[in-house]
Design an enzyme around this catalytic site. Structure first.
Site, PDB file in Angstrom:
ATOM      1  N   SER A 161       3.440  -2.103  10.320  1.00 39.87           N
ATOM      2  CA  SER A 161       4.899  -2.194  10.507  1.00 39.87           C
ATOM      3  C   SER A 161       5.461  -3.567  10.150  1.00 39.87           C
ATOM      4  O   SER A 161       6.414  -4.034  10.766  1.00 39.87           O
ATOM      5  CB  SER A 161       5.288  -1.791  11.937  1.00 39.87           C
TER       6      SER A 161
ATOM      7  N   ASN B 293       0.874  -1.176   0.000  1.00 44.52           N
ATOM      8  CA  ASN B 293       0.000   0.000   0.000  1.00 44.52           C
ATOM      9  C   ASN B 293       0.907   1.221   0.000  1.00 44.52           C
ATOM     10  O   ASN B 293       1.498   1.557   1.017  1.00 44.52           O
ATOM     11  CB  ASN B 293      -0.895  -0.021   1.248  1.00 44.52           C
TER      12      ASN B 293
ATOM     13  N   GLU C  40      -5.345  -4.789  10.550  1.00 45.89           N
ATOM     14  CA  GLU C  40      -4.325  -3.767  10.741  1.00 45.89           C
ATOM     15  C   GLU C  40      -4.573  -3.052  12.067  1.00 45.89           C
ATOM     16  O   GLU C  40      -5.362  -2.091  12.112  1.00 45.89           O
ATOM     17  CB  GLU C  40      -4.368  -2.746   9.599  1.00 45.89           C
TER      18      GLU C  40
ATOM     19  N   GLU D 157      -6.786   4.846   8.027  1.00 44.04           N
ATOM     20  CA  GLU D 157      -6.548   6.270   7.743  1.00 44.04           C
ATOM     21  C   GLU D 157      -7.779   6.901   7.104  1.00 44.04           C
ATOM     22  O   GLU D 157      -8.038   8.089   7.292  1.00 44.04           O
ATOM     23  CB  GLU D 157      -5.298   6.405   6.851  1.00 44.04           C
TER      24      GLU D 157
ATOM     25  N   LYS E 230       0.151   4.243  -0.159  1.00 43.02           N
ATOM     26  CA  LYS E 230      -0.439   5.445   0.460  1.00 43.02           C
ATOM     27  C   LYS E 230      -0.180   6.657  -0.446  1.00 43.02           C
ATOM     28  O   LYS E 230      -0.107   6.490  -1.663  1.00 43.02           O
ATOM     29  CB  LYS E 230       0.084   5.616   1.889  1.00 43.02           C
TER      30      LYS E 230
ATOM     31  N   HIS F 287      -9.531   1.416   5.059  1.00 42.09           N
ATOM     32  CA  HIS F 287      -8.243   1.579   5.745  1.00 42.09           C
ATOM     33  C   HIS F 287      -8.443   2.510   6.946  1.00 42.09           C
ATOM     34  O   HIS F 287      -9.227   3.457   6.886  1.00 42.09           O
ATOM     35  CB  HIS F 287      -7.199   2.160   4.788  1.00 42.09           C
TER      36      HIS F 287
ATOM     37  N   GLY G 284       2.654   2.315  10.830  1.00 36.48           N
ATOM     38  CA  GLY G 284       3.622   3.399  10.680  1.00 36.48           C
ATOM     39  C   GLY G 284       4.340   3.762  11.966  1.00 36.48           C
ATOM     40  O   GLY G 284       5.025   4.772  12.041  1.00 36.48           O
TER      41      GLY G 284
HETATM   42  P1  13P Z   1       3.093   0.395   7.627  1.00 32.45           P
HETATM   43  O1  13P Z   1       3.565  -0.902   7.040  1.00 32.45           O
HETATM   44  O2  13P Z   1       3.831   1.580   7.105  1.00 32.45           O
HETATM   45  O3  13P Z   1       2.992   0.326   9.109  1.00 32.45           O
HETATM   46  O4  13P Z   1       1.579   0.590   7.089  1.00 32.45           O
HETATM   47  C1  13P Z   1       0.697  -0.447   7.209  1.00 32.45           C
HETATM   48  C2  13P Z   1      -0.527  -0.090   6.460  1.00 32.45           C
HETATM   49  O5  13P Z   1      -1.280   0.768   6.858  1.00 32.45           O
HETATM   50  C3  13P Z   1      -0.778  -0.803   5.201  1.00 32.45           C
HETATM   51  O6  13P Z   1      -2.055  -0.530   4.725  1.00 32.45           O
END
Ligand code: 13P
Length: 248
Positions: A209, A9, A165, A96, A11, A94, A171
């Site tokens: 992560s 992903n 997640e 976010e 982002k 997601h 992150g």
């Molecule tokens: P990270 O791997 O950067 O923690 O992000 C995970 C994520 O949100 C994947 O959709």
């Protein structure tokens, strides 16, 4: 169970130049990998990625889709538009999007429905915040989030992908332990089993992560069917190491 599924992903990262070099490095290193793999790119780069990935083993994904079919929804991208670019997977819900864009469980369920109707596999994200985990609400939260999607899409629920997640692991460099991930994945699997006779067809990915150092241990868990990878998917060598771990 099918081969593991590893999804990057990206982002809101990338540029025409950066995407071209990342994808060419990943494609060059992918030979012989037996896991399934995809990258979910920002919408403006779908055409570029479609062209670069054509005929390869790396599938194309999007990061979001509108809950609406078409019409006066400025700024939205419909599932049919994604299909025009041969998009195979689309992340929905997601954390976010839930957090910064106020997406409710019902909205996420509608997005999954739009994707499925267009022949796109929704990657439905669920996960608890740190406060929810500390309050002992992890299972209740992820079950509520998945229940909304099952309620709306029960007839074809075996065609979705689920991604667990934990919000506190995204992150942050904090990863769920393999045991913590397995525990929640088993809860989600049981919930799917109650909804469909084909729950074993649903890949349940772990995200938060995940990186080249911890992927193998997470992927060794019986109900961890792959990964949804943020930061580590932006580095070709790291992503390739993870694809290798998933191909064992
Ligand atoms: P990270 O791997 O950067 O923690 O992000 C995970 C994520 O949100 C994947 O959709």
């Amino acid at each position: 169970m099918a081969a593991k599924l590893m999804v990057g992903n990206w982002k809101m990262n990338g540029s025409l130049a950066a995407n071209a070099s990342l994808l060419s490095e990943v494609l060059a290193g992918m030979g012989g990998k037996t896991c399934r793999a995809a990258v979910c790119v920002p919408a403006p780069y779908l055409a570029q990625a479609q062209a670069l990935l054509a005929g390869s083993a790396l599938a194309l994904g999007a990061q979001d889709v509108s809950a609406h079919e078409a019409g006066a929804y400025t700024g939205e991208v419909s599932a049919d538009m994604l299909r025009d670019f041969a998009v195979r997977y689309c992340i929905v819900g997601h954390s976010e999007r839930r957090q910064y864009h106020g997406e409710s469980d019902v909205t996420v369920a509608s997005k999954a429905q739009r994707a499925l109707a267009a022949g796109i596999t929704p990657i439905v994200c669920v996960g608890e915040s740190l406060a929810e985990r500390d309050a002992g609400q992890t299972e209740a939260v992820v079950k509520r989030q998945l229940a909304a999607v099952i309620h709306t899409n029960g007839h074809c629920i075996s065609e979705i992908v689920v991604a667990y997640e934990p919000v506190w692991a995204i992150g942050t460099g904090l990863t769920a332990t393999p045991e913590q991930a397995q525990h929640v994945h088993a809860v989600l699997r049981a919930q799917l089993q109650a909804a469909t006779a084909h729950a074993d067809r649903v890949s349940i990915l772990y995200g938060g992560s995940m990186n080249a150092a911890n992927a193998a241990d997470l992927l060794a868990q019986p109900d961890v069917d792959g990964g949804l990878i943020g930061g580590a998917a932006l580095k070709a060598s790291e992503f390739l190491t993870m694809l290798k771990a998933a191909s064992r």
